[in-house]
Design a protein around this motif. Structure first.
Motif, PDB file in Angstrom:
ATOM      1  N   ASN A   1       0.656  -1.137  -0.217  1.00 22.16           N
ATOM      2  CA  ASN A   1       0.052   0.130  -0.413  1.00 22.16           C
ATOM      3  C   ASN A   1       0.402   1.143   0.305  1.00 22.16           C
ATOM      4  O   ASN A   1       1.508   1.222   1.301  1.00 22.16           O
ATOM      5  CB  ASN A   1      -0.783   0.043   1.293  1.00 22.16           C
ATOM      6  CG  ASN A   1      -1.761   0.755   0.994  1.00 22.16           C
ATOM      7  OD1 ASN A   1      -1.568   2.092   0.376  1.00 22.16           O
ATOM      8  ND2 ASN A   1      -2.801   0.737   1.721  1.00 22.16           N
TER       9      ASN A   1
ATOM     10  N   ASP B   1       0.232   4.742  -0.245  1.00 25.72           N
ATOM     11  CA  ASP B   1      -0.250   5.525  -0.195  1.00 25.72           C
ATOM     12  C   ASP B   1      -0.171   5.456   1.376  1.00 25.72           C
ATOM     13  O   ASP B   1       0.315   6.615   2.489  1.00 25.72           O
ATOM     14  CB  ASP B   1      -1.632   5.655  -0.250  1.00 25.72           C
ATOM     15  CG  ASP B   1      -2.033   6.139  -1.677  1.00 25.72           C
ATOM     16  OD1 ASP B   1      -1.637   6.485  -1.942  1.00 25.72           O
ATOM     17  OD2 ASP B   1      -3.479   5.710  -2.235  1.00 25.72           O
ATOM     18  N   LEU B   2      -0.236   4.368   2.211  1.00 30.19           N
ATOM     19  CA  LEU B   2      -0.652   4.120   3.948  1.00 30.19           C
ATOM     20  C   LEU B   2       1.682   4.039   3.638  1.00 30.19           C
ATOM     21  O   LEU B   2       1.968   4.541   4.754  1.00 30.19           O
ATOM     22  CB  LEU B   2      -0.499   2.814   4.264  1.00 30.19           C
ATOM     23  CG  LEU B   2       0.208   2.811   5.580  1.00 30.19           C
ATOM     24  CD1 LEU B   2      -1.176   3.112   6.707  1.00 30.19           C
ATOM     25  CD2 LEU B   2      -0.492   1.174   5.686  1.00 30.19           C
TER      26      LEU B   2
ATOM     27  N   ALA C   1       1.741   7.626   3.430  1.00 29.97           N
ATOM     28  CA  ALA C   1       1.959   8.516   4.341  1.00 29.97           C
ATOM     29  C   ALA C   1       2.964   8.107   6.093  1.00 29.97           C
ATOM     30  O   ALA C   1       2.935   9.349   6.928  1.00 29.97           O
ATOM     31  CB  ALA C   1       0.773   8.246   4.853  1.00 29.97           C
TER      32      ALA C   1
ATOM     33  N   LYS D   1      -3.949   9.201   9.453  1.00 28.74           N
ATOM     34  CA  LYS D   1      -5.230   9.146   9.022  1.00 28.74           C
ATOM     35  C   LYS D   1      -5.088  10.828   8.509  1.00 28.74           C
ATOM     36  O   LYS D   1      -5.942  10.850   7.305  1.00 28.74           O
ATOM     37  CB  LYS D   1      -6.599   8.968  10.303  1.00 28.74           C
ATOM     38  CG  LYS D   1      -7.368   9.015   9.875  1.00 28.74           C
ATOM     39  CD  LYS D   1      -8.297   8.639  10.671  1.00 28.74           C
ATOM     40  CE  LYS D   1      -9.694   9.325  10.343  1.00 28.74           C
ATOM     41  NZ  LYS D   1     -10.791   8.679  11.591  1.00 28.74           N
TER      42      LYS D   1
ATOM     43  N   LEU E   1      -3.089  10.404   5.144  1.00 27.90           N
ATOM     44  CA  LEU E   1      -3.431   9.586   3.999  1.00 27.90           C
ATOM     45  C   LEU E   1      -4.930  10.656   3.293  1.00 27.90           C
ATOM     46  O   LEU E   1      -5.619  10.276   2.246  1.00 27.90           O
ATOM     47  CB  LEU E   1      -4.255   8.597   4.803  1.00 27.90           C
ATOM     48  CG  LEU E   1      -3.215   7.430   5.200  1.00 27.90           C
ATOM     49  CD1 LEU E   1      -3.716   5.581   5.958  1.00 27.90           C
ATOM     50  CD2 LEU E   1      -2.997   7.192   3.638  1.00 27.90           C
TER      51      LEU E   1
ATOM     52  N   ASP F   1      -3.948  12.501   1.199  1.00 29.17           N
ATOM     53  CA  ASP F   1      -3.132  12.777  -0.187  1.00 29.17           C
ATOM     54  C   ASP F   1      -4.716  12.430  -0.964  1.00 29.17           C
ATOM     55  O   ASP F   1      -4.165  12.469  -2.156  1.00 29.17           O
ATOM     56  CB  ASP F   1      -2.570  11.255   0.220  1.00 29.17           C
ATOM     57  CG  ASP F   1      -1.320  11.714   0.916  1.00 29.17           C
ATOM     58  OD1 ASP F   1      -0.616  13.014   1.163  1.00 29.17           O
ATOM     59  OD2 ASP F   1      -0.223  11.405   1.545  1.00 29.17           O
ATOM     60  N   TRP F   2      -5.644  11.141  -0.201  1.00 28.92           N
ATOM     61  CA  TRP F   2      -6.536  11.475  -1.242  1.00 28.92           C
ATOM     62  C   TRP F   2      -7.138  12.483  -1.985  1.00 28.92           C
ATOM     63  O   TRP F   2      -7.522  12.220  -3.294  1.00 28.92           O
ATOM     64  CB  TRP F   2      -7.702  10.108  -0.256  1.00 28.92           C
ATOM     65  CG  TRP F   2      -8.551   9.470  -1.212  1.00 28.92           C
ATOM     66  CD1 TRP F   2     -10.160   9.805  -1.280  1.00 28.92           C
ATOM     67  CD2 TRP F   2      -8.737   8.633  -1.816  1.00 28.92           C
ATOM     68  NE1 TRP F   2     -11.149   9.572  -1.923  1.00 28.92           N
ATOM     69  CE2 TRP F   2      -9.485   8.341  -2.406  1.00 28.92           C
ATOM     70  CE3 TRP F   2      -8.075   7.431  -2.852  1.00 28.92           C
ATOM     71  CZ2 TRP F   2     -10.147   7.649  -3.395  1.00 28.92           C
ATOM     72  CZ3 TRP F   2      -7.830   6.664  -3.185  1.00 28.92           C
ATOM     73  CH2 TRP F   2      -8.868   6.460  -3.474  1.00 28.92           C
TER      74      TRP F   2
END
Length: 164
Positions: free
Chosen positions: A100, A102-103, A106, A154, A157, A160-161
């Protein structure tokens, strides 16, 4: 009751063999290179075996070993930062296709101490009590730091989203 040296040596050896993959994953999560992660774990194992006589309380042997591995990781990362870009050779790195990203991104944006807490708790599945001993902190302090770190993660993330 004083533990004899043979018992200490055997305990350290057993824990190293049992948890080798965990130490490797932890090292790899910092250096992102198979060879470097392997070197870190090997150096940590060598130091643990060499210094097993300094293990005062055998009940904390697993925590003691984690601390040695973390120190090896940090030492390697500091050494690597000091290398000039000219000295760094191109290295072929293998990547987990199911990772992942993105994780991972972050998590890397968090301060190092917060990364450690989250990695130990959620990737290495360590108990809060063991993390507290390892970090030389109160269990409640560890809980609150993990909670704050999760909130930051959180938010990161979420940001970023929204912007991607």
């Amino acid at each position: 009751m004083r533990t004899n040296q043979k018992t200490k040596d055997k305990t350290v050896e057993d824990l190293l063999l049992k948890n080798y993959n965990q130490y490797y994953r932890l090292a790899y999560s910092y250096v992102h290179n198979d060879a470097d992660a392997g070197d870190i774990v090997q150096n940590g194992a060598y130091k643990a075996i060499k210094n097993s006589c300094s293990l005062n309380n055998i009940e904390y042997a697993a925590t003691w070993l984690y601390r040695i591995m973390l120190n090896e990781i940090f030492s390697f990362c500091k050494q690597r930062k000091h290398e000039s870009l000219d000295e760094v050779t191109s290295e072929i790195q293998t990547e987990d296709n199911y990772e992942n990203l993105d994780l991972k991104h972050a998590l890397e944006l968090l301060p190092e101490e917060e990364q450690i807490l989250l990695k130990l708790k959620f990737f290495e599945e360590m108990k809060l009590e063991d993390i507290a001993v390892l970090m030389d902190e109160n269990v409640n302090t560890v809980k609150s730091r993990i909670y704050r770190s999760l909130k930051k993660l959180k938010l990161q993330l979420k940001d970023d989203w929204v912007f991607s």
